[in-house]
Design a protein around this motif. Structure first.
Motif, short mmCIF file in Angstrom:
data_model
loop_
_atom_site.label_atom_id
_atom_site.label_comp_id
_atom_site.label_asym_id
_atom_site.label_seq_id
_atom_site.Cartn_x
_atom_site.Cartn_y
_atom_site.Cartn_z
N THR A 335 0.84 -1.19 0.00
CA THR A 335 0.00 0.00 0.00
C THR A 335 0.87 1.24 0.00
OG1 THR A 335 -1.68 -1.19 1.26
CG2 THR A 335 -1.84 1.21 1.21
N LEU A 342 -11.80 3.56 4.40
CA LEU A 342 -11.61 2.21 4.93
C LEU A 342 -10.64 2.21 6.11
CD1 LEU A 342 -11.49 0.06 1.66
CD2 LEU A 342 -13.41 0.43 3.21
N ILE A 345 -6.54 1.27 6.26
CA ILE A 345 -5.97 -0.07 6.40
C ILE A 345 -4.91 -0.26 5.32
CG2 ILE A 345 -6.45 -2.54 6.24
CD1 ILE A 345 -9.22 -1.96 7.33
N GLY A 347 -1.18 -2.55 4.00
CA GLY A 347 -0.61 -3.90 3.97
C GLY A 347 -0.32 -4.31 2.53
N ASN A 348 -0.07 -5.58 2.37
CA ASN A 348 0.22 -6.12 1.05
C ASN A 348 -1.04 -6.81 0.51
OD1 ASN A 348 1.14 -8.29 -0.94
ND2 ASN A 348 2.98 -7.04 -0.69
N PHE A 349 -1.45 -6.41 -0.73
CA PHE A 349 -2.67 -6.95 -1.35
C PHE A 349 -2.36 -7.71 -2.63
CE2 PHE A 349 -3.99 -3.33 1.19
CZ PHE A 349 -5.07 -3.82 1.89
N GLN A 351 -2.19 -10.77 -3.08
CA GLN A 351 -3.00 -11.97 -3.27
C GLN A 351 -4.38 -11.68 -3.83
OE1 GLN A 351 -2.57 -10.44 -0.47
NE2 GLN A 351 -4.52 -10.36 0.66
N ARG A 352 -4.79 -10.40 -3.88
CA ARG A 352 -6.11 -10.05 -4.38
C ARG A 352 -6.18 -10.27 -5.89
NH1 ARG A 352 -9.88 -9.85 -0.39
NH2 ARG A 352 -9.40 -8.29 1.22
N THR A 373 -13.63 -6.72 1.85
CA THR A 373 -12.38 -6.04 2.20
C THR A 373 -11.92 -6.48 3.58
OG1 THR A 373 -13.54 -4.18 3.23
CG2 THR A 373 -13.17 -4.07 0.84
N ARG A 374 -10.73 -6.03 3.96
CA ARG A 374 -10.22 -6.36 5.30
C ARG A 374 -11.07 -5.72 6.38
NH1 ARG A 374 -3.58 -6.20 4.72
NH2 ARG A 374 -3.45 -7.91 3.21
N ALA A 375 -11.88 -4.71 6.00
CA ALA A 375 -12.82 -4.11 6.94
C ALA A 375 -14.15 -4.86 6.94
CB ALA A 375 -13.05 -2.64 6.60
N ASN A 376 -14.14 -6.02 6.24
CA ASN A 376 -15.33 -6.89 6.17
C ASN A 376 -16.52 -6.20 5.51
OD1 ASN A 376 -16.32 -9.48 6.61
ND2 ASN A 376 -17.41 -8.88 8.47
#
Length: 818
Positions: A335, A342, A345, A347-349, A351-352, A373-376
């Motif tokens: 990021t 959001l 947040i 990190g490394n994405f 894998q998306r 998302t990581r924020a669900n």
């Protein structure tokens, strides 16, 4: 039995025609495409059967045509809705119905009603099945568990057995008790099916319950004869069937119109939804593409200016108000700039899927599959790779929240259900009813992916509860999304259903009122007809020729025979004798009197002349002129009377013709006035003419107009006091000529004006003021005027106030124009 079958077919057919969308359950999916045709077949067959039962003298093929149509409809319905879907009640009921109906037509049972046998058979079969397999009859229970089915089966079995014993042992009391119990049981089953909106089942058991009530209250089969029965059947057919027929056509047209409107609105709703989503996707791509190509943003990425990159991301999130979140990733998935919305947040994405697709997509703006998302939070994102040079590459991401997308008001009507799903994996993106997302689209489970694979389409389907749906779908261009709009046909067509129910209710109410009125009126009419029949029988011998066809053996036929006898006598006595004799006597009396009036002085004068001639005595010239003038007047009077009689004869034989030619009416009127004044010295200065100074030329019959004007002026002088003036006016008015003859004579009573131009008619005061004549002059005047295409009118303010005759003549006679 045939009455029951016809009533059952009429009720079922009416239901199918008026409320076809209530047959959208899975049980009826085979007959649903043909539901209106099947209902029409039931209706036509049942109506034909009822008509043949009401009118047994009709040809026999009419009844067989009705039975064939009814049995064909029953066979199709039984196979499609009972056998293929294994309905226990239908699989038993319809074969019993058909078998009993056909058995009743055989020679052995033709005059023995088998309706009671049919009801007993149905009760025994249904009662046995309910006791053995109650689970198959849960729809007759108020609870879903099916409690109460076995007691209902026991009631049906016991009542059916009692009815069978009553029939076998000929015990009417047993039958009445059994029919009372069965009517209550069938009524209960009708109510249970009505609660579940099972229209055909409700119709079946309602008719069964009604049949039990009718059999219970009927002690003997009524004799269907007499005027009351004719009134009953006539009013029944004239009230119920036409209303049902017109209502069926109206309902069908309303259903078609509403169906077209429903389909059109569904297409519009899909088009509006797809257009909105396509516009949203296009705008999102344009924004990301514009930011990814912005020179300042590319320079900031190359220089590693995080502040400038953050401003770009925040601009996408806040000011544009399209994206719900935006962030920036480097080529390793780390990021660079997190989303403020959001909660930053990071990190490394890597894998998306959307990140991996963006690395492979070149410079295109890609749309991801939905994900959490990581924020669900459920999102879909648009990604665009940005090549900053010097080996630097970043991924700009703009996200759309599926929660916000689901909260957006749908452009379709609230009665429609809207779904949006991703065709790549069938994930639900939006649903208007429950708001579910990231699950399998319900319509894909219901219809399958192949049914919705086309770019657009429309079809009908059944939902999980067996209710019919209208499904319209279309793909959103430029996206892997598909919009599906569904409408429940039962709710959509509820207005038509209510209208059909009202039509049926009105038809039933009208039929009931008609039947009651026919019985009330029929009883009264029958009694009066019997009295009239007895009175007619005493009129005399029968007439040779009948004026009214007398068919049948009821009171109306007897009244027709009596009427024929009376009509013949009335025609002979009144028309041939009274009218002819009265007219003849009146004419002979008037004619003899009028002819004798001039003949008496004529004969006396001639006798005097003969005696003087025989005696050799001569007359002085002045006396001789007076005598000859007196003789001439009497001859003129005779000539006028004979001419009037000849004119009436011509009128009656149709030989009253006109010979038209150019004519100056002013000159003719002047000539008539001069001739009338010169005929008698006492008339000098009594007749005045008011006419234009010029000429009034038209095409008329000179002889007849001369006769018209002479009659009017002579008539005015005859009914005026001596020395009283008469005025004739000739005027041109609105392209036609108006002639008035006005006197100050005895006038005409108001009640006599309407009959004044009738042959032989004389007003009351004209009779008292006798002035001679046959009463034909004015009738001939009217005929002359009307033959010229004109009209004549008499006006008087009453006795003693004079009379004015007005004639309007066109400039060219009608006879000439023809």
């Amino acid at each position: 039995m045939e009455w029951f079958a016809a009533a059952f077919g009429l009720v079922v057919g009416t239901t199918m025609v008026f409320v076809p969308y209530e047959f959208g359950a899975a049980l009826f999916q085979l007959i649903y495409p043909h539901i209106r045709s099947l209902g029409s077949l039931f209706l036509v067959g049942s109506a034909t059967m009822i008509a043949s039962l009401l009118y047994p003298t009709w040809p026999g093929f009419v009844r067989w045509v009705g039975r064939a149509l009814f049995l064909g409809a029953v066979a199709f319905y039984w196979w499609a809705a009972s056998i293929l879907f294994f309905s226990r009640t239908g699989a038993l009921f319809y074969p019993l119905l058909v078998a009993t109906l056909l058995l009743e037509q055989t020679a052995r049972f033709q005059r023995r009603g088998l309706l009671t046998v049919f009801i007993a058979s149905v009760s025994l079969c249904f009662g046995t099945l309910m006791l053995l397999v109650p689970d198959g009859f849960s729809r007759f229970s108020p609870q879903e568990t099916g409690e109460g089915i076995r007691p209902l089966g026991a009631v049906l079995l016991a009542a059916g057995a009692l009815l069978t014993v009553g029939l076998w042992r000929r015990r009417p009391g047993y039958g009445r008790v059994a029919l009372g119990g069965l009517s209550a049981a069938f009524l209960y089953m009708t109510v249970m099916l009505a609660v579940r909106a099972s229209w055909t089942g409700m119709s079946v058991y309602a008719v069964l319950s009604l049949a039990c009530v009718v059999l219970l209250g009927m002690r003997r089969v009524p004799v269907l004869a007499g005027v009351r029965w004719r009134l009953l059947r006539g009013m029944a057919l004239a009230s119920v069937l036409p209303i049902l027929g017109v209502g069926a056509v109206t309902s069908y047209l309303a259903q078609r119109a509403l169906e077209e409107e429903l389909r059109g609105k569904a297409r519009q709703a899909v088009a509006a939804e797809t257009a909105w989503l396509e516009q949203t996707a296009t705008l999102a791509r344009s924004l990301l593409r514009a930011q990814g190509r912005d020179a300042g943003f590319i320079a900031a990425v190359r220089a590693g200016d995080r502040q400038r990159m953050r401003e770009t991301v925040e601009l996408l999130e806040s000011e544009v108000a399209l994206f719900d979140a935006a962030w920036l990733l480097d080529d390793a998935g780390e990021t660079l700039v997190p989303s403020v919305r959001l909660n930053r947040i990071a990190g490394n994405f890597a894998q998306r899927d959307y990140f991996q697709d963006a690395l492979k997509g070149g410079s295109q703006v890609l749309l991801s599959r939905p994900f959490l998302t990581r924020a669900n939070l459920p999102f879909v994102v648009f990604t665009v790779p940005v090549d900053a040079g010097n080996g630097k590459r970043v991924i700009l991401v703009g996200g759309l929240s599926l929660q916000r997308l689901g909260l957006q008001p749908t452009l379709a009507s609230r009665s429609y259900h809207v779904e949006l799903f991703d065709r790549r994996d069938g994930t639900l993106l939006r649903e208007t009813d429950r708001g579910d997302v990231l699950t399998r689209a319900p319509l894909l489970e219901l219809l399958g992916e192949e049914a919705l694979a086309a770019p657009e389409g429309m079809r009908e389907a059944l939902d999980a509860s067996g209710r019919r749906l209208l499904v319209v779908h279309a793909q959103v261009e430029g996206t892997p999304w598909t919009v599906v709009v569904t409408a429940r046909l039962r709710e959509a067509f509820a207005p038509v259903t209510r209208m059909g129910a009202w039509v049926v209710a009105i038809a039933v109410l009208a039929g009931a009122i008609a039947l009651l009125l026919s019985q009330w009126a029929g009883q009264d009419v029958a009694q009066r007809l019997e009295t009239l029949r007895d009175g007619f029988a005493a009129l005399g011998t029968p007439a040779r020729e009948q004026r009214v066809r007398a068919e049948g053996d009821d009171e109306v036929a007897q009244l027709a025979s009596g009427f024929n006898e009376m009509a013949a006598r009335i025609d002979r006595t009144q028309k041939e004798l009274r009218e002819a004799i009265a007219i003849r006597d009146q004419f002979l009396s008037m004619a003899s009197h009028e002819l004798r009036t001039p003949l008496t002085p004529l004969k006396a004068t001639l006798d005097l002349l003969i005696r003087q001639s025989e005696s050799g005595q001569g007359m002085n010239p002045e006396r001789q002129r007076e005598t000859f003038a007196r003789l001439n007047r009497q001859v003129d009077r005779l000539t006028r009377l004979i001419g009037d009689m000849l004119d009436v004869s011509r009128l009656q034989s149709g030989r009253f013709a006109l010979t038209v030619a150019p004519l100056d009416l002013v000159a003719l009127a002047r000539e008539v006035v001069e001739r009338i004044q010169s005929a008698r010295p006492e008339r000098q200065g009594l007749v005045f003419l008011e006419a234009p100074a010029g000429v009034l030329v038209g095409r008329w019959d000179e002889q007849r107009l001369d006769q018209l004007l002479t009659n009017l002026v002579e008539n005015a002088l005859r009914y005026s006091q001596p020395g009283t003036p008469v005025v004739m006016r000739v005027l041109e008015e609105d392209g036609q000529v108006r002639v008035e003859v006005e006197d100050q004579g005895i006038g005409i009573p108001e009640e006599s004006l309407s009959q004044l131009f009738t042959p032989f008619f004389r007003a009351r005061n004209a009779t008292e003021h006798y002035a001679g004549g046959l009463g034909l002059g004015l009738a001939i005047c009217r005929e002359i005027v009307e033959r010229h295409g004109g009209r004549i009118q008499a006006r008087s303010e009453g006795p003693g106030k004079g009379t004015c005759f007005t004639v309007w003549l066109p400039r060219a006679a009608v006879a000439d124009a023809a």
